[in-house]
Design an enzyme around this catalytic site. Structure first.
Site, PDB file in Angstrom:
ATOM      1  N   THR A  35       6.777 119.986 -31.981  1.00 54.52           N
ATOM      2  CA  THR A  35       5.841 121.079 -32.267  1.00 54.52           C
ATOM      3  C   THR A  35       4.806 121.243 -31.156  1.00 54.52           C
ATOM      4  N   THR A  67      -7.875 118.868 -27.879  1.00 55.85           N
ATOM      5  CA  THR A  67      -8.678 117.827 -28.505  1.00 55.85           C
ATOM      6  C   THR A  67      -9.299 116.896 -27.466  1.00 55.85           C
ATOM      7  N   ASP A  68     -10.401 116.256 -27.832  1.00 62.57           N
ATOM      8  CA  ASP A  68     -11.005 115.257 -26.928  1.00 62.57           C
ATOM      9  C   ASP A  68     -10.144 113.988 -26.843  1.00 62.57           C
ATOM     10  N   GLU A  69      -9.162 113.846 -27.766  1.00 59.82           N
ATOM     11  CA  GLU A  69      -8.353 112.614 -27.769  1.00 59.82           C
ATOM     12  C   GLU A  69      -7.496 112.481 -26.517  1.00 59.82           C
ATOM     13  N   ALA A 115      -1.641 126.032 -33.723  1.00 59.98           N
ATOM     14  CA  ALA A 115      -0.578 125.363 -34.487  1.00 59.98           C
ATOM     15  C   ALA A 115      -0.234 124.036 -33.841  1.00 59.98           C
ATOM     16  N   LYS A 123      -7.326 113.207 -43.545  1.00 64.22           N
ATOM     17  CA  LYS A 123      -8.315 112.880 -42.510  1.00 64.22           C
ATOM     18  C   LYS A 123      -9.522 112.214 -43.168  1.00 64.22           C
ATOM     19  N   LYS A 125      -0.573 116.305 -27.220  1.00 67.48           N
ATOM     20  CA  LYS A 125      -1.579 117.343 -26.925  1.00 67.48           C
ATOM     21  C   LYS A 125      -1.856 117.367 -25.412  1.00 67.48           C
ATOM     22  N   ASN A 180     -14.107 115.698 -33.338  1.00 64.76           N
ATOM     23  CA  ASN A 180     -13.684 115.734 -34.757  1.00 64.76           C
ATOM     24  C   ASN A 180     -14.398 116.822 -35.541  1.00 64.76           C
ATOM     25  N   ASN A 181     -13.616 117.674 -36.192  1.00 61.90           N
ATOM     26  CA  ASN A 181     -14.161 118.717 -37.074  1.00 61.90           C
ATOM     27  C   ASN A 181     -14.244 118.198 -38.510  1.00 61.90           C
ATOM     28  N   GLY A 194      -3.413 101.010 -31.654  1.00 63.25           N
ATOM     29  CA  GLY A 194      -3.894 101.812 -30.519  1.00 63.25           C
ATOM     30  C   GLY A 194      -5.147 102.603 -30.856  1.00 63.25           C
ATOM     31  N   TYR A 241       0.171 111.414 -30.871  1.00 58.86           N
ATOM     32  CA  TYR A 241      -0.498 112.711 -31.073  1.00 58.86           C
ATOM     33  C   TYR A 241      -1.223 113.139 -29.796  1.00 58.86           C
ATOM     34  N   ALA A 258      -0.942 112.064 -26.778  1.00 56.34           N
ATOM     35  CA  ALA A 258      -0.025 112.253 -25.639  1.00 56.34           C
ATOM     36  C   ALA A 258       0.647 113.622 -25.730  1.00 56.34           C
ATOM     37  N   TYR A 293     -10.417 101.554 -41.728  1.00 57.08           N
ATOM     38  CA  TYR A 293      -9.547 100.822 -40.803  1.00 57.08           C
ATOM     39  C   TYR A 293     -10.349  99.789 -39.996  1.00 57.08           C
TER      40      TYR A 293
HETATM   41  P1  NAD Z   1      -3.961 121.310 -39.381  1.00 54.79           P
HETATM   42  O1  NAD Z   1      -2.972 120.188 -39.395  1.00 54.79           O
HETATM   43  O2  NAD Z   1      -4.936 121.439 -40.484  1.00 54.79           O
HETATM   44  O3  NAD Z   1      -3.202 122.710 -39.276  1.00 54.79           O
HETATM   45  C1  NAD Z   1      -2.104 122.895 -38.416  1.00 54.79           C
HETATM   46  C2  NAD Z   1      -1.485 124.252 -38.748  1.00 54.79           C
HETATM   47  O4  NAD Z   1      -0.369 124.432 -37.854  1.00 54.79           O
HETATM   48  C3  NAD Z   1      -0.925 124.340 -40.172  1.00 54.79           C
HETATM   49  O5  NAD Z   1      -1.239 125.575 -40.743  1.00 54.79           O
HETATM   50  C4  NAD Z   1       0.580 124.192 -39.982  1.00 54.79           C
HETATM   51  O6  NAD Z   1       1.342 124.870 -40.976  1.00 54.79           O
HETATM   52  C5  NAD Z   1       0.765 124.818 -38.603  1.00 54.79           C
HETATM   53  N1  NAD Z   1       1.961 124.307 -37.934  1.00 54.79           N
HETATM   54  C6  NAD Z   1       2.313 123.007 -37.761  1.00 54.79           C
HETATM   55  N2  NAD Z   1       3.504 122.923 -37.152  1.00 54.79           N
HETATM   56  C7  NAD Z   1       3.904 124.199 -36.906  1.00 54.79           C
HETATM   57  C8  NAD Z   1       5.052 124.775 -36.305  1.00 54.79           C
HETATM   58  N3  NAD Z   1       6.053 124.019 -35.836  1.00 54.79           N
HETATM   59  N4  NAD Z   1       5.123 126.123 -36.194  1.00 54.79           N
HETATM   60  C9  NAD Z   1       4.126 126.909 -36.678  1.00 54.79           C
HETATM   61  N5  NAD Z   1       3.034 126.422 -37.298  1.00 54.79           N
HETATM   62  C10 NAD Z   1       2.919 125.082 -37.413  1.00 54.79           C
HETATM   63  O7  NAD Z   1      -4.683 121.174 -37.970  1.00 54.79           O
HETATM   64  P2  NAD Z   1      -6.229 121.408 -37.591  1.00 54.79           P
HETATM   65  O8  NAD Z   1      -6.975 120.167 -37.867  1.00 54.79           O
HETATM   66  O9  NAD Z   1      -6.684 122.689 -38.138  1.00 54.79           O
HETATM   67  O10 NAD Z   1      -6.092 121.533 -35.999  1.00 54.79           O
HETATM   68  C11 NAD Z   1      -5.798 122.799 -35.401  1.00 54.79           C
HETATM   69  C12 NAD Z   1      -5.723 122.617 -33.897  1.00 54.79           C
HETATM   70  O11 NAD Z   1      -6.965 122.127 -33.402  1.00 54.79           O
HETATM   71  C13 NAD Z   1      -4.668 121.608 -33.444  1.00 54.79           C
HETATM   72  O12 NAD Z   1      -4.076 122.088 -32.265  1.00 54.79           O
HETATM   73  C14 NAD Z   1      -5.453 120.341 -33.168  1.00 54.79           C
HETATM   74  O13 NAD Z   1      -4.815 119.555 -32.191  1.00 54.79           O
HETATM   75  C15 NAD Z   1      -6.761 120.920 -32.674  1.00 54.79           C
HETATM   76  N6  NAD Z   1      -7.959 120.094 -32.905  1.00 54.79           N
HETATM   77  C16 NAD Z   1      -8.235 119.594 -34.155  1.00 54.79           C
HETATM   78  C17 NAD Z   1      -9.407 118.874 -34.357  1.00 54.79           C
HETATM   79  C18 NAD Z   1      -9.772 118.334 -35.713  1.00 54.79           C
HETATM   80  O14 NAD Z   1     -10.755 117.590 -35.823  1.00 54.79           O
HETATM   81  N7  NAD Z   1      -9.066 118.680 -36.782  1.00 54.79           N
HETATM   82  C19 NAD Z   1     -10.279 118.629 -33.282  1.00 54.79           C
HETATM   83  C20 NAD Z   1      -9.943 119.138 -32.014  1.00 54.79           C
HETATM   84  C21 NAD Z   1      -8.787 119.872 -31.838  1.00 54.79           C
HETATM   85  O1  DAU Z   2     -11.194 113.966 -31.940  1.00 58.00           O
HETATM   86  C1  DAU Z   2     -10.488 115.084 -32.378  1.00 58.00           C
HETATM   87  C2  DAU Z   2      -9.387 114.649 -33.323  1.00 58.00           C
HETATM   88  O2  DAU Z   2     -10.037 114.261 -34.532  1.00 58.00           O
HETATM   89  C3  DAU Z   2      -8.360 115.743 -33.596  1.00 58.00           C
HETATM   90  O3  DAU Z   2      -7.680 116.036 -32.409  1.00 58.00           O
HETATM   91  C4  DAU Z   2      -7.358 115.277 -34.662  1.00 58.00           C
HETATM   92  O4  DAU Z   2      -6.473 116.338 -34.975  1.00 58.00           O
HETATM   93  C5  DAU Z   2      -8.136 114.879 -35.896  1.00 58.00           C
HETATM   94  O5  DAU Z   2      -7.236 114.371 -36.873  1.00 58.00           O
HETATM   95  C6  DAU Z   2      -9.180 113.826 -35.552  1.00 58.00           C
HETATM   96  O6  DAU Z   2      -8.554 112.573 -35.167  1.00 58.00           O
HETATM   97  P1  DAU Z   2      -9.094 111.157 -35.682  1.00 58.00           P
HETATM   98  O7  DAU Z   2      -7.988 110.181 -35.583  1.00 58.00           O
HETATM   99  O8  DAU Z   2     -10.380 110.805 -35.033  1.00 58.00           O
HETATM  100  O9  DAU Z   2      -9.415 111.562 -37.221  1.00 58.00           O
HETATM  101  P2  DAU Z   2      -9.160 110.796 -38.595  1.00 58.00           P
HETATM  102  O10 DAU Z   2      -9.882 111.589 -39.634  1.00 58.00           O
HETATM  103  O11 DAU Z   2      -7.723 110.490 -38.809  1.00 58.00           O
HETATM  104  O12 DAU Z   2      -9.914 109.427 -38.383  1.00 58.00           O
HETATM  105  C7  DAU Z   2     -11.302 109.393 -38.071  1.00 58.00           C
HETATM  106  C8  DAU Z   2     -11.703 107.927 -37.922  1.00 58.00           C
HETATM  107  O13 DAU Z   2     -11.631 107.310 -39.220  1.00 58.00           O
HETATM  108  C9  DAU Z   2     -10.778 107.107 -37.036  1.00 58.00           C
HETATM  109  O14 DAU Z   2     -11.535 106.148 -36.345  1.00 58.00           O
HETATM  110  C10 DAU Z   2      -9.820 106.436 -38.008  1.00 58.00           C
HETATM  111  C11 DAU Z   2     -10.703 106.212 -39.228  1.00 58.00           C
HETATM  112  N1  DAU Z   2     -10.004 106.232 -40.538  1.00 58.00           N
HETATM  113  C12 DAU Z   2      -9.202 107.301 -40.814  1.00 58.00           C
HETATM  114  C13 DAU Z   2      -8.523 107.364 -42.021  1.00 58.00           C
HETATM  115  C14 DAU Z   2      -7.612 108.532 -42.330  1.00 58.00           C
HETATM  116  C15 DAU Z   2     -10.207 105.224 -41.465  1.00 58.00           C
HETATM  117  O15 DAU Z   2     -10.968 104.266 -41.205  1.00 58.00           O
HETATM  118  N2  DAU Z   2      -9.548 105.307 -42.661  1.00 58.00           N
HETATM  119  C16 DAU Z   2      -8.699 106.324 -42.972  1.00 58.00           C
HETATM  120  O16 DAU Z   2      -8.102 106.290 -44.074  1.00 58.00           O
END
Ligand code: NAD
Ligand code: DAU
Length: 348
Positions: free
Chosen positions: A101, A131-133, A83, A195, A160, A185-186, A289, A156, A158, A213
């Site tokens: 959160t 996350t790798d961020e 979460a 995303k 994590k 990134n997933n 940033g 974000y 910071a 961007y």
């Molecule tokens: P997401 O935003 O799709 O889902 C987050 C979930 O957490 C949602 O179901 C939301 O309802 C729940 N949530 C948010 N705030 C909450 C709170 N206060 N109490 C209880 N539940 C709450 O996120 P995601 O992309 O599935 O990421 C899941 C985890 O994996 C996160 O910790 C994220 O940092 C990490 N992560 C994501 C990625 C990525 O690429 N998406 C990559 C690496 C790590």
């Molecule tokens: O690396 C793991 C992280 O990947 C996770 O921890 C985060 O939860 C997840 O959101 C993701 O972060 P990013 O910032 O890399 O993902 P995002 O999809 O927001 O952006 C991917 C790249 O695309 C980034 O360089 C910004 C760019 N972008 C994103 C959006 C939403 C655009 O150019 N245009 C856009 O509209």
């Protein structure tokens, strides 16, 4: 029967993790704890909601008392904590929501686990998904490893990073049996269209501009979500207490190149003339940033635990696009209402 409490199970990655555990671990009880924010959607788990070993609890991790009472009720043997507030752009607009959160919520979970387990840690595990961020930005060369110093650049990342530090601190101070992983990134089904990949798919379907961007040269390493869920299961079952594991796809793409590939695949799937979707690409104001490049060296998890991704980007993207084309109702549902307000504000 073991009880595994998974937080954030209604979100993108969490829903794939919950499904995997419900299906692969029928003798474990899986509790999905989620507040159902804009990013949480129980539709993601329709296929497992009636399983004998699944239950849902609507709990906000910012609420320490609610977290404690959920722990008292279910007595989890293990926690897999996903979460979080997860979108960088939203963290720039509202950093404190991320502190509440991601930092306080994580500390509330750590406290609840510590109090429930009371030092009797045999067979217990607190697994924090990060996350790798947290490592900041790479230049043109090099990879993040488990030894890379933390250097987060967005509110974000910071938040994590702070949550990772709390998890480590509970291990060092109280002996809590923790394990962590930091993933790149997933992408895949059920990804919220704020995303990059699902946003581009959604906008192509709507014939709307594709906002890239800056100069589009930013680089990310992409991993199919099911591969991440498999890695999480591997670390959960076999990872060493106190250790962290970097997870990645060995699959780096500059954003603009990735958007081109997506445009061409979507044109092919929709029967559009090649080049039609590329015509929607619009370069917009950069993210403040903005980290130049992320890339993971995932050799530790491969060497020590035997995990590696199963999907190629070609097969993963094909599955992803197919899912979005077959689930337009899901997209319509999550993009109605509050999404519209977010979108106008973000891309005005
Ligand atoms: P997401 O935003 O799709 O889902 C987050 C979930 O957490 C949602 O179901 C939301 O309802 C729940 N949530 C948010 N705030 C909450 C709170 N206060 N109490 C209880 N539940 C709450 O996120 P995601 O992309 O599935 O990421 C899941 C985890 O994996 C996160 O910790 C994220 O940092 C990490 N992560 C994501 C990625 C990525 O690429 N998406 C990559 C690496 C790590
Ligand atoms: O690396 C793991 C992280 O990947 C996770 O921890 C985060 O939860 C997840 O959101 C993701 O972060 P990013 O910032 O890399 O993902 P995002 O999809 O927001 O952006 C991917 C790249 O695309 C980034 O360089 C910004 C760019 N972008 C994103 C959006 C939403 C655009 O150019 N245009 C856009 O509209």
């Amino acid at each position: 029967m073991k009880t595994i409490l998974i937080t954030g199970g209604a979100g993108f990655i969490g829903s794939h993790v919950v499904r995997r555990f419900v299906q692969q671990h029928p003798t474990s009880m899986i509790i999905n704890l989620d507040a159902l924010t804009y990013a949480g959607n129980l539709e993601n788990l329709k296929d497992v909601e009636k399983a004998h070993n699944y239950a849902f609890e609507k709990v906000d991790i910012r609420d320490a008392a609610a977290v404690k009472s959920c722990f008292d009720k279910h007595q989890p043997d293990a926690v897999i904590h996903l979460a979080a507030e997860s979108h960088v752009d939203r963290s720039i607009a509202d950093p404190l929501a991320f502190v509440e959160t991601n930092v306080i919520g994580t500390a509330n979970l750590l406290n609840a686990a510590k109090e429930l387990w009371q030092g009797a840690f045999e067979g217990k595990r607190f697994y924090h998904i990060s996350t790798d961020e947290v490592f900041g930005a790479l230049g043109a060369e090099g990879f993040f490893t488990e030894e890379t110093p933390y250097s987060p650049n967005s509110p974000y990342s910071a938040s994590k990073a702070a949550s990772d530090h709390f998890v480590r601190a509970y291990h060092e101070t109280y002996g809590l049996p923790v394990v962590l992983s930091n993933c790149s990134n997933n992408y895949g089904p059920n990804h919220f269209p704020e995303k990059l990949i699902p946003l581009m798919i959604h906008n192509i379907l709507q014939g709307k501009p594709l906002p890239v961007y800056g100069d589009g040269k930013y680089t990310r390493d992409w991993l199919y979500v099911e591969d991440h869920a498999a890695a999480i299961e591997t670390v959960f079952l076999h990872g060493q207490n106190g250790q962290t594991y970097c997870i990645g796809g060995w699959n780096e793409w500059k954003n603009i190149d990735l958007v081109h590939v997506l445009c061409d695949l979507m044109d092919k799937n929709l029967g559009h003339p090649q080049g039609q979707s590329r015509g929607l690409i619009t370069f917009v104001k950069d993210r403040p940033g903005h980290d130049l490049r992320y890339a993971i060296d995932a050799s530790k998890i491969y060497r020590e635990l035997g995990w590696k991704p199963q999907e190629t980007f070609e097969t993963g993207l094909a599955k992803t696009i197919e899912w979005y084309l077959q689930n337009e109702a899901w997209l319509d549902n999550v993009t109605s209402g509050a999404y519209q307000t977010y979108y106008v504000k973000q891309y005005a």
